[in-house]
Design an enzyme around this catalytic site. Structure first.
Site, PDB file in Angstrom:
ATOM      1  N   GLU A 721       0.855  -1.192   0.021  1.00 62.32           N
ATOM      2  CA  GLU A 721       0.120   0.180   0.013  1.00 62.32           C
ATOM      3  C   GLU A 721       0.837   1.158  -0.026  1.00 62.32           C
ATOM      4  O   GLU A 721       1.583   1.280   0.827  1.00 62.32           O
ATOM      5  CB  GLU A 721      -0.902   0.194   1.223  1.00 62.32           C
ATOM      6  CG  GLU A 721      -2.019   0.976   1.127  1.00 62.32           C
ATOM      7  CD  GLU A 721      -1.529   2.382   1.592  1.00 62.32           C
ATOM      8  OE1 GLU A 721      -1.433   3.287   0.598  1.00 62.32           O
ATOM      9  OE2 GLU A 721      -1.487   2.630   2.860  1.00 62.32           O
ATOM     10  N   CYS A 755      -1.829   8.283   4.542  1.00 59.46           N
ATOM     11  CA  CYS A 755      -2.118   7.936   3.259  1.00 59.46           C
ATOM     12  C   CYS A 755      -3.351   8.044   2.649  1.00 59.46           C
ATOM     13  O   CYS A 755      -3.747   8.469   1.443  1.00 59.46           O
ATOM     14  CB  CYS A 755      -1.551   6.504   2.942  1.00 59.46           C
ATOM     15  SG  CYS A 755      -2.697   5.214   3.692  1.00 59.46           S
TER      16      CYS A 755
END
Length: 961
Positions: A721, A755
C-alpha cells in the site's frame, strides 16, 4: 399508577381535545398544513422533500434550482406527490423553463421557512413579538445557527447575541426570553476536552448573561446533541453559582426527556439547585435529534443514548414533570405539543398548588395554532419558541423541526389520527419496543469521551506511560544475545529532548536468527487448523482491549497522535484481530463440487515466511493488520517496525507472547531498513513481503522481488500500500458547514500524515471563494500543541527530517501557488511543528497537485463544472481515496461511475475507514493486492490447492452403493 391522578388527566385532556376539535382547520394555512400529514405517511417523500429544502439556500441560479427539484421529486411516484409538487414536475417536463419555475419554487420554500421562523431582521422580530404580546403570548427568541466552524464565526455569534439584546432592550418588552446554543460560541467544542470547553464557554457566555440581566431578559441554555450535554450542564451550574448570577432567577437550562440519562440528570440538577438556594428555570422537552443520535450510536457501536420508543420517552417526560413541579426551586417550562402532557402539567400544577405565574407552557412558533388556545383560554402562561435569522442557517432549523415532527417520536402522527383514546392513553413501556441493531461484525467502539471516567482513565494511562519513559527494550529473541549491542532511540516528536525509549538495534546476525526461527516455527504453526490460530488472534484482541488506553498513550508520546487519533488506531487494531479471526475460520471447511466416481478437495495452505514492513503513522493498527492476516493463515513473520515508532511495536509483540503465541511465529526485529530490511526481502527463505509506505520504497521492493536468487524456488509475493494524492470535490450545492468540517478532519487530522488524507480540494467554480474564505477561518482556529493535551487538534509532524523535507518542497511550490492561510505557531512549542497550510490558485500539473507531501497542506483547485472536477481528481498517479460533497442526486451518481479511487466517500470525511464496512486499498500506484479489512484480504497470504481423487476401482464406485 395513581388512579385519581390519571382520572384528572383524562378529564382535562378530553376537555382540551374537544377545544382542539372546535378549532381544527380554522388557522391552517393551505398546502403547508396538508404537507405534514403526507410527509408522515410516506418516508421516501419525506426524505426527498427535506433533502431538497436543505439544499435550496445554495442553489443560487434558476437552472440549478429547477434541476435539483426535478432530481429529487422525479424519483417519487407521481401519484404520491403533493399537488403543488406534482404540478411543478409536470411544468418542468413540458416547458423546461427555469425562469418560470424557479421563482415559484423559491416562494414555496420561503413560505415554509417563514411559517417556522419569526423574521430575518430585528425589525421583523420586533413586529412578531409585539403581535404575540398583544394576544397575551410570550416569546423565547432563538438566534439561528448551529455549530460554528471557526473562532471568527463564534465571536460573530457572541456579538450577534449582544446586539440583539441591546436592540430588544429598547423595545420594553415584558418577560422576554432568549434561547442560546452554546456550540455557537466555540468552534473547537469537543467532549474530549470537556474541562477546556467549560472554561472557554463560561468566559464567552458571561458578557451575554450580564447584558441579559441588565435588560431584564431571561436566558435559557438550549440542549443540543448528546456529545455536548455534560458541557452544557456544567457551564450552566458553574455560572449560576457565581456571585454575579447566583440571585438571578432568569437563568435556565433544557432537559431532554428522550435521553435515557434524563432521570439521573434531573436528580443531580435538583440536588444542585438546593445548594444554590435560588430558583432556576428548566425547560422540559422531548428532544429534536432522535434520528441522528440513534444512527450515530449504532454506527459507532455505542450505547444508544435515547429511548427507542415513543412510549418510553413519554413515560420519562411524565416522570420528569412530576419531579419538576414538586420542587419549589424549579420554574417548570413545559415544552410540548402533546395534549396528554399539557393535561398532566395542569393537574400537577393544581396538586402542587402552583400559582399561574410559577410555571409556563412552551410551544414552537408556527406549529401551535390549534393548540395555543388550550393553554391561553385557561388563563395559563404560554411562550412560543421563535427562531430568527437568515434563511441559510434557518433551513437547518426548519429541516430539524420537520424531522422531529414527522418522526416516530412525534405526537403529530397521533394527532392526525383523530383518536382521542390514543392521544390520551398513558404510555405503555415495553410495547412495540424496537429490537437492538444487529450486524454480522461489530467494530470495536471508540471512546466517546462524554463520560468523565473515559477521560480520567485515558489521562491516567498517559501518566503511567510518562513514568515508564526512557527505558531499554530487548529484541524478544529468547536465548539470543546480540554480538554488538547498539540501540535505536525513539523520541517524542512534541518534545524532541524526551526519550520515549530505546530498543536494541538488530544487525545482520540478529536478522539471520529471526528469519531462521520463523522458518522453524512455521512448520508446526502452518499445520494447525485456521480456527486454532483464530482463537489466538481473538485472545490478543481481548488482551488489547484490556490495555487499549495504555497502547493509545504510547502512541501519543511516540507518534505524536492526539487522544482521539490514538484511540482510533488502537480500536482499528482490535478490529483487525477480530475480523481476520472471523474470516479465517471459513477456510477450515471449503465446499467443493463432487461428481460420481470423483472426490474433489479444495484447501488453502500458508505461503511460508514473510517480512512485515509497516509505517510509523499507524504504529499499531497497520502492523497488527498485516501480522494478524499473515499468521492466522499459518505463516510466520519477521516484523521490522518503523524506526520512528519501535516502542509501540515492542509492546505489541510482548502482548502476543503473553497470550501464548508460539515462539518464532512473530519475530520482533527493529533496525535499519537498508541493513536488515532489504536483506530479509532478498533472502530466498522469504516467501512474501507486506509493506505500507511511500511509493518510492514500494516500487523498489517490487523490483527487488522480481529477481530470482540462486536458491530461490518460488515467486515472492509483495502486498504493498503506497499512499495517495487524495481529492475532495465540492459541488456548488454543497453544505459548507459539513464541507469545512470534513476537509479539516480529512486534511489536518494527525497533521495530514495519513495515506488517506485529503491533500487536494477541487471546487466547482461557484463555490470556490466562499469555501476558501471559510476554510481559512477554520484553519486559523485549529488548536496546535502537545497532543498529550486533550484540547489539542494538531500536533507535530513525526521528525525533524520530515519537517525539513516538507519545508523544502513547499519553498519550491510557493513559486507557482499562493498560501492563503496565515497560522502562526505558538512561541512555546519546541517540537517538530508545522502550521496548517492552504494553497489556492493551484495548477493541475503543479507538484502541489501531483506529489504526495504527507503534511498538513491542502491545494485548492477550480473546476468549471462537476464533470471537469472529476477529470481533475482522476489526473493522478494514485487512486486511493476520494470524496464528494454534493446534494445533487445526479452528480453523486456520476461520481460513483467515474471517480476512480479505491475508497470513495460521499458527503463525509475521507479518512477513518472501518474494518469490514470500508475495506481499504486503492488503484494505480496506490498499491497492489486486495483491500485491507475486507473479505478477500487473507487470500493474499494463502496458496490454494485442489486435490482430485478418482474413486472408481475396476468399474466399481463406492458412491453408487
Amino acid at each position: 399508577m395513581d388512579r385519581s391522578f390519571e382520572d384528572e388527566i383524562q378529564q382535562i385532556g378530553r376537555q382540551m381535545w374537544q377545544q382542539r376539535q372546535l378549532k381544527e382547520g380554522i388557522n391552517r394555512s393551505a398546502w403547508i398544513d396538508r404537507l405534514l400529514p403526507q410527509l408522515i405517511a410516506d418516508n421516501h417523500l419525506r426524505t426527498q422533500a427535506l433533502r431538497f429544502i436543505d439544499a435550496v439556500p445554495m442553489l443560487n441560479d434558476d437552472k440549478t434550482l429547477v434541476r435539483h427539484f426535478k432530481e429529487y421529486f422525479g424519483e417519487v411516484d407521481p401519484g404520491r406527490l403533493p399537488a403543488l409538487i406534482s404540478w411543478g414536475i409536470r411544468r418542468i417536463s413540458l416547458y423546461s423553463i427555469p425562469g418560470f419555475m424557479a421563482p415559484v419554487i423559491r416562494a414555496a420554500v420561503k413560505g415554509v421557512a417563514h411559517r417556522f421562523i419569526g423574521g430575518e431582521t430585528v425589525a421583523e422580530i420586533v413586529d412578531s413579538v409585539s403581535r404575540l404580546q398583544q394576544s397575551g403570548i410570550h416569546t423565547s427568541l432563538d438566534l439561528l445557527g448551529e455549530e460554528t466552524v471557526s473562532e471568527k464565526e463564534a465571536f460573530a455569534y457572541q456579538q450577534a447575541y449582544l446586539d440583539l439584546i441591546q436592540q430588544l432592550a429598547r423595545q420594553g418588552f415584558d418577560d422576554l426570553n432568549l434561547s442560546l446554543k452554546l456550540s455557537s460560541l466555540y468552534s473547537q467544542i469537543t467532549p474530549v476536552d470537556t474541562d477546556g470547553a467549560v472554561a472557554i464557554l463560561s468566559e464567552r457566555l458571561m458578557p451575554i448573561c450580564d447584558a441579559a440581566m441588565d435588560a431584564g431578559i431571561s436566558l435559557c441554555l438550549d440542549m443540543e446533541q448528546y456529545d455536548y450535554k455534560a458541557i452544557i450542564f456544567r457551564v450552566f451550574k458553574h455560572l449560576a453559582m457565581q456571585p454575579s448570577y447566583r440571585q438571578w432567577q432568569g437563568f435556565g437550562v433544557v432537559l431532554q426527556a428522550y435521553l435515557k440519562e434524563s432521570d439521573e440528570d434531573l436528580t443531580e440538577l435538583l440536588e444542585w439547585v438546593e445548594q444554590r438556594g435560588v430558583p432556576v428555570s428548566v425547560r422540559l422537552v422531548r428532544g429534536a435529534y432522535w434520528d441522528m443520535e440513534t444512527v450515530m450510536a449504532r454506527q459507532q457501536g455505542w450505547s444508544v443514548p435515547v429511548w427507542q420508543t415513543k412510549a418510553e420517552t413519554d413515560a420519562c417526560y411524565e416522570r420528569c414533570l412530576k419531579r419538576l413541579f414538586a420542587s419549589p426551586l424549579i420554574y417548570p417550562a413545559v415544552a410540548t405539543h402533546n395534549i396528554r402532557s399539557l393535561a398532566c402539567a395542569v393537574v400537577l400544577a393544581d396538586q402542587t398548588q402552583r400559582s399561574p405565574d410559577s410555571y409556563e407552557f412552551q410551544m414552537l412558533y408556527g406549529m401551535s395554532d390549534e393548540l395555543k388556545g388550550l393553554v391561553t383560554e385557561r388563563g395559563l402562561k404560554l411562550r412560543l419558541y421563535m427562531p430568527y435569522g437568515e434563511l441559510l442557517p434557518g433551513i437547518a432549523y426548519l429541516v430539524r423541526r420537520l424531522l422531529e415532527n414527522t418522526s416516530d417520536q412525534s405526537i403529530l402522527p397521533v394527532l392526525e389520527s383523530a383518536d382521542v383514546e390514543r392521544v390520551l392513553a398513558p404510555p405503555q413501556v415495553g410495547e412495540n419496543r424496537r429490537s437492538e441493531f444487529e450486524a454480522e461484525f461489530i467494530n470495536h467502539p471508540l471512546h466517546r469521551f462524554t463520560q468523565q471516567s473515559e477521560r480520567e482513565n485515558f489521562a491516567a494511562a498517559l501518566r503511567s506511560v510518562e513514568q515508564n519513559l526512557d527505558k531499554t527494550y530487548p529484541l524478544l529473541l529468547t536465548g539470543h544475545l546480540t554480538i554488538e549491542e547498539a540501540f535505536l532511540e525513539s523520541f517524542n516528536p512534541a518534545k524532541p529532548d524526551e526519550i520515549v525509549g530505546r530498543v536494541v538495534r538488530a544487525g545482520e546476525d540478529d536478522a539471520e536468527v529471526a528469519l531462521q526461527r520463523a522458518v522453524d516455527a512455521q512448520r508446526d504453526w502452518g499445520r494447525k487448523r485456521f480456527s486454532e490460530r483464530a482463537d489466538l488472534l481473538q485472545a490478543a484482541a481481548s488482551k488489547l482491549i484490556e490495555h487499549q488506553d495504555e497502547f493509545a498513550a504510547w502512541e501519543v508520546k511516540e507518534a505524536g497522535k492526539g487522544w482521539q487519533e490514538a484511540n482510533a488506531d488502537v480500536a482499528e487494531a482490535i478490529d483487525f484481530l477480530n475480523y481476520y479471526a472471523k474470516t479465517a475460520r471459513r477456510f477450515d471447511t471449503v465446499e467443493q463440487p463432487d461428481m460420481p466416481g470423483e472426490i474433489n478437495t479444495h484447501e488453502y495452505l500458508p505461503l511460508g515466511v514473510g517480512v512485515i514492513l509497516p509505517p510509523w503513522n499507524f504504529p499499531l493498527a497497520i502492523p497488527v493488520g498485516m501480522v494478524a492476516a499473515a499468521i492466522v493463515c499459518g505463516n510466520s513473520v519477521v516484523l521490522k517496525p518503523a524506526s520512528e515508532t519501535p516502542i509501540v511495536a515492542w509492546h505489541l509483540c510482548k502482548l502476543l507472547q503473553e497470550i501464548g503465541m508460539p515462539e518464532g511465529v512473530v519475530n520482533y526485529l527493529p533496525g535499519s531498513g537498508a541493513v536488515i530490511g532489504e536483506a530479509m526481502v532478498r533472502d530466498p527463505r522469504t516467501n512474501f513481503v507486506a509493506f505500507t509506505g511511500s511509493k518510492e520504497v514500494g516500487l523498489h521492493l517490487l523490483n527487488v522481488v522480481t529477481g530470482l536468487s540462486e536458491s530461490q524456488r518460488q515467486i515472492k509475493k509483495v502486498i504493498a500500500e503506497m499512499g495517495g494524492k487524495n481529492a475532495i470535490i465540492i459541488d456548488q450545492d454543497a453544505d459548507l458547514d459539513e464541507v469545512v468540517k470534513g476537509v479539516i478532519e480529512s486534511a489536518f487530522g494527525y497533521q495530514g500524515q495519513k495515506c488517506s488524507a485529503c491533500s487536494r480540494v477541487i471546487c466547482v467554480e461557484g463555490i470556490h471563494d466562499l469555501f476558501v474564505a471559510r476554510l481559512v477561518d477554520a484553519v486559523e482556529s485549529i488548536r496546535i500543541g502537545d497532543p498529550a493535551l486533550p484540547g489539542v487538534t494538531m500536533g507535530p509532524v513525526i521528525s525533524d527530517a520530515a519537517k525539513q523535507r516538507i519545508v523544502d518542497k513547499l519553498d519550491a511550490c510557493e513559486l507557482t501557488a499562493s498560501c492563503v492561510s496565515k497560522v502562526e505557531l505558538p512561541a512555546s512549542l519546541r517540537g517538530h511543528y508545522l502550521p496548517p497550510m492552504i494553497f489556492s490558485d493551484v495548477l493541475e500539473d503543479s507538484p502541489l497537485a501531483q506529489q504526495e507531501l504527507f503534511a498538513p497542506v491542502v491545494a485548492v483547485l477550480k473546476a468549471k463544472n462537476f464533470a471537469e472536477a472529476i477529470d481533475i481528481a482522476n489526473d493522478s498517479d494514485y487512486g486511493l481515496t476520494g470524496g464528494v460533497y454534493s446534494r445533487s442526486p445526479d452528480n453523486l451518481r456520476l461520481a460513483k461511475q467515474k471517480f476512480s479511487v479505491g475508497n470513495l466517500y460521499l458527503n463525509r470525511k475521507i479518512t477513518r475507514a472501518n474494518v469490514n464496512r470500508q475495506p481499504f486499498g486503492g488503484f494505480r500506484l496506490s498499491g497492489t493486492g486486495f483491500k485491507a479489512g475486507g473479505p478477500d484480504y487473507l487470500l493474499q497470504f494463502l496458496r490454494a490447492r485442489n486435490i482430485t481423487e478418482n474413486s472408481m476401482r475396476k468399474g466399481f464406485s463406492p458412491e453408487s452403493v
